[in-house]
Design an enzyme around this catalytic site. Structure first.
Site, PDB file in Angstrom:
ATOM      1  CG  ASP A 483       3.980  -2.853   3.103  1.00  0.00           C
ATOM      2  OD1 ASP A 483       3.349  -1.926   2.589  1.00  0.00           O
ATOM      3  OD2 ASP A 483       3.471  -3.673   3.888  1.00  0.00           O
ATOM      4  CB  THR A 485       0.899  -2.529   7.210  1.00  0.00           C
ATOM      5  OG1 THR A 485       0.267  -1.271   7.055  1.00  0.00           O
ATOM      6  CG2 THR A 485       0.174  -3.350   8.259  1.00  0.00           C
ATOM      7  CG  ASP A 683       3.995  -7.957   6.551  1.00  0.00           C
ATOM      8  OD1 ASP A 683       3.628  -7.112   5.705  1.00  0.00           O
ATOM      9  OD2 ASP A 683       3.453  -8.105   7.656  1.00  0.00           O
TER      10      ASP A 683
END
Length: 795
Positions: A483, A485, A683
């Site tokens: 990912d 961000t 996350d």
């Protein structure tokens, strides 16, 4: 019957009676995960839980006087009777014990595994892990057994010395060997017989089955020779007396005990990582109450307590700062050496080190709820988990022991039929050697020991492994999906530019956008809210809030409908002037900024640009992963321009932008079909489905708990450098496991034929049971020693 015979027979019978009178049930009751006692065929339910809550708050009670209870064994103050133990009492914090090789076996006290016979270890990471009762017991048996075995060995082998006195081969010498070896075999070696019998009762033959049969055969055959020599035909004696093998039984017992001592000591070293983590927690806390301050043990801290943390002290529990300002060293958790500033309202983690300021915190999580305790439990659980490669050893072990028993029988028959005189003596010795050298302990220890040490080493490096399967699959990963961000970037975006319509000021634009985002947990929404706080803006309340995952948010602010999100979201909401802002947004997106559009009612009133700085460690970490042969693909919900700018900056192989959480999960599944083993690193909550869909999910420690629960590996420090370390750890662990399995297979494959006497027709070589016992013990120790090398692995 001669006097020596009567004396020896009396000692022999007394020893056997004493051994057989030993209590075998109580402490040996083993509970499986189904909660049933193995010795009662499932009739006794020993499960912990609500159905077995203690009926009384005390351990002891008086059977005559109702209400007379005590925590200690004593007498009743009313009637004077001795208090009896309350069988219904259950400790609320008792430690469960489990087998490192068979985690389905559980019980609430130390004992042996009914499947493999190994000693059970504490399952609860926080508990009496330092209990070395069995090590002390086995060590005592070893030293006493070794002391008694020395004269037996000297008397049995003394005739090989030049000019050996004739009495070494006399009946008195044989009687002394009998008397001295009896306590060695029947007392020092009793645990092996108990475990061997348990394996027969539970129909799970294991290494102790072979040891008990081998040692028992050598000893009891020799004992019968001494006590009833007339029952044997002349062919047993050959040209002289019938041979006895007390020295083989005694020395093999001592060697196996030595192997157990070394194994227990080595296994205790595998818990070094957990003990090191436990030692991070402080032992005391300073509680504020009634205007004063008291020092209390950490165990007495309760949720909601106000605690003072002085400069240089460790923070006792997880909490929130109420007063003061300080810097906290969180390197033990994140690996980041720079201290983090903390002030009122900030969260602090237990076991982190307070800097120069004095603070007052409110305890939020205590005991097993703290981050440190959860980390310790995760490590302990992973150490008990089974890697898929363990199935190979399990499958072999399932038929190995019966096969060895069959080979031992065939060895006896072959030597009894074809061997030289005394044929039966040769048959017994070689059959015993086969049983002893073929003990599959090295095979059983090969995988669990490497997993235990490797998981602990990973924990020391900030790599938390939830299951051993994750670290095994990690070795095969060649594609890494990430990912953007919070994974490639810091995950703390900040507002970088504001473009508003003529009808509204920048502050008004930020205020209404922050109002709409106030109920959102998205990082971009948090950045806008933080910008409003920096500008000291009055943020109005939001009503009728709605969040559309991967698109934006909407709500009613001051009676007007506000939309914040992607341009497609605003268009779908009925705003028709969105395209007029696209060109302004494109210039910012080309620079790597994320742009959100803000609309009020039916018109767009501005855009807000947000940038999330790339982590300093990201470019170097990705470069090292590329050199390891890992292909890196970025899936992000951000727009293509921003995604492209980030991908080009850090060196991503492929990227896809505008990917929703459901699409991430599906994309990961597609990659598994075309790319082989795929790892996914993320996350956020939106990453959880993709983490669960990947072969290995990797959660960044700075992310959400949902992400960590969905992942097989958690990186405490939260940067991609941990993935490189995890791959190195995985490859080292699997290499270590294969070395152990290879050694165990080769050892047994070569040892059994040699013990059976395959070299005798060609070289006249026979393997003594004593040598077989030494080789068997050393094989287990060597496997453990090889696994312990992982402790010094450089990551």
């Amino acid at each position: 019957m001669p006097a020596p015979t009567r004396l020896a027979l009396s000692a022999f019978v007394s020893t056997i009676k004493g051994a057989m009178d030993k209590e075998n049930h109580g402490d040996a009751a083993v509970v499986t995960n189904e909660g049933h006692c193995c010795h009662h065929d499932g009739q006794s339910d020993l499960r912990t839980g609500n159905e077995n809550e203690r009926h009384s708050a005390k351990k002891y009670f008086c059977p005559m006087c109702e209400g007379m209870e005590s925590d200690q064994a004593s007498t009743c103050p009313k009637c004077g009777m001795n208090l009896e133990r309350n069988a219904a009492f259950r400790e609320t914090t008792r430690t469960l014990y489990t087998c490192p090789m068979h985690p389905e076996i559980e019980q609430d006290h130390p004992g042996n595994c009914p499947i493999c016979g190994m000693s059970l270890e504490p399952k609860n990471a926080i508990g009496p892990a330092a209990d070395d009762h069995e090590l002390r017991d086995i060590t005592r048996r070893f030293w006493i057994g070794a002391t008694l075995s020395i004269p037996v060995f000297v008397l049995a082998m003394g005739h090989l010395l030049p000019r050996a006195p004739h009495w070494l081969e006399s009946d008195w010498s044989r009687w002394v060997q009998f008397i001295f070896s009896t306590p060695v075999v029947l007392w020092a070696g009793w645990p092996f017989f108990a475990r061997g019998w348990q394996s027969v009762v539970n129909r799970s033959l294991n290494m102790f089955t072979l040891i008990a049969i081998g040692v028992g055969t050598a000893f009891f055959y020799s004992a019968v020779v001494m006590l009833f020599p007339d029952i044997f035909p002349p062919s047993f004696a050959g040209a002289g007396k019938i041979g006895v093998y007390f020295e083989a039984a005694a020395i093999v017992t001592v060697l196996v005990l030595l192997g157990q001592v070394l194994e227990l000591k080595a296994r205790s070293r595998t818990g070094t990582a957990i003990r090191a983590l436990l030692d991070l927690a402080p032992k005391i806390a300073h509680r504020l109450s009634n205007g004063g301050e008291e020092e209390i043990p950490l165990e007495q801290v309760r949720r909601g307590d106000r605690l003072r943390v002085r400069p240089g002290e460790k923070i006792p529990v997880d909490g929130q700062v109420l007063e003061g300002k300080t810097s906290v060293d969180e390197s033990m958790l994140t690996g980041e050496s720079l201290p983090v500033m903390k002030e009122a309202g900030d969260r602090v983690i237990g076991a982190t080190l307070n800097g120069t300021g004095s603070i007052v915190i409110e305890a939020k999580q205590v005991g097993r709820d703290t981050v440190l305790s959860q980390i310790v439990d995760m490590v302990a659980q992973a150490q008990r988990s089974r890697a898929p490669i363990q199935r190979i050893a399990d499958k072999v072990a399932s038929w190995f022991v019966p096969a060895v028993l069959a080979i031992a029988v065939l060895t006896f028959l072959a030597w009894a039929w074809l061997g030289p005189e005394p044929r039966y003596a040769y048959a017994i010795v070689n059959a015993v050697a086969v049983l002893i050298i073929a003990c599959p302990c090295a095979l059983g220890l090969a995988t669990p020991m490497s997993v235990m040490v490797g998981v602990g080493r990973g924990a020391q490096a900030g790599i938390l492994i939830r299951k051993a399967e994750a670290i095994e699959v990690m070795e095969k990963v060649r594609t890494l999906v990430v990912d953007k961000t919070g994974t490639l970037t810091q995950g703390h975006p900040a507002v970088t530019a504001i473009v508003s319509a003529n009808s509204i000021s920048d502050d008004e634009l930020v205020a209404i956008a922050a109002a709409a985002e106030s109920a959102s947990e998205h990082p971009i929404g948090n950045a806008i809210s933080e910008e409003a706080r920096k500008r000291n803006l009055n943020v109005p309340a939001v009503d009728d809030f709605q969040s559309i995952t991967g698109a934006g948010v909407t709500g009613r602010v001051n009676g007007r409908r506000v939309h914040v999100g992607k341009p497609e979201f605003l268009k779908a909401s009925g705003l028709t002037d969105v395209d007029q802002w696209i060109e302004k947004a494109s210039a910012l997106q080309a620079q790597g900024h994320t742009v959100v559009f803000v609309g009020v009612d039916d018109r767009t009133v501005g855009i807000v640009a947000v940038a999330d700085p790339i982590k300093d460690s990201t470019p170097a970490a990705l470069d090292r992963l590329h050199r390891m042969g890992i292909k890196i693909i970025m899936l992000t919900g951000d727009n293509e321009r921003t995604a492209r700018a980030v991908a080009e900056t850090v060196g991503i192989d492929e990227f896809e932008a505008g990917v929703e959480p459901r699409q991430k999960q599906e994309r990961v599944r597609q990659l598994r079909k075309t790319q082989g083993a795929v790892a996914m690193a993320g996350d956020g909550i939106n990453d959880a489905p993709a983490l669960a869909a990947a072969d290995v999910g990797i959660a960044m420690g700075s992310g959400t708990e949902v992400a960590m629960e969905s992942a097989g590996i958690t990186l405490l420090r939260g940067d991609l450098g941990g993935i490189e370390k995890a791959i190195r750890l995985s490859r080292a662990m699997m290499r270590n496991i294969r070395q152990n399995l290879f050694f165990a297979f080769v050892y047994n494959s070569l040892g059994v034929p040699i013990a059976a006497g395959i070299l005798y027709p060609f070289f006249g070589i026979l393997l003594s049971p004593v040598i077989a016992g030494a080789a068997m013990s050393l094989s287990s120790v060597s496997v453990i020693a090889n696994a312990l090398r992982l402790r010094s692995l450089k990551l």
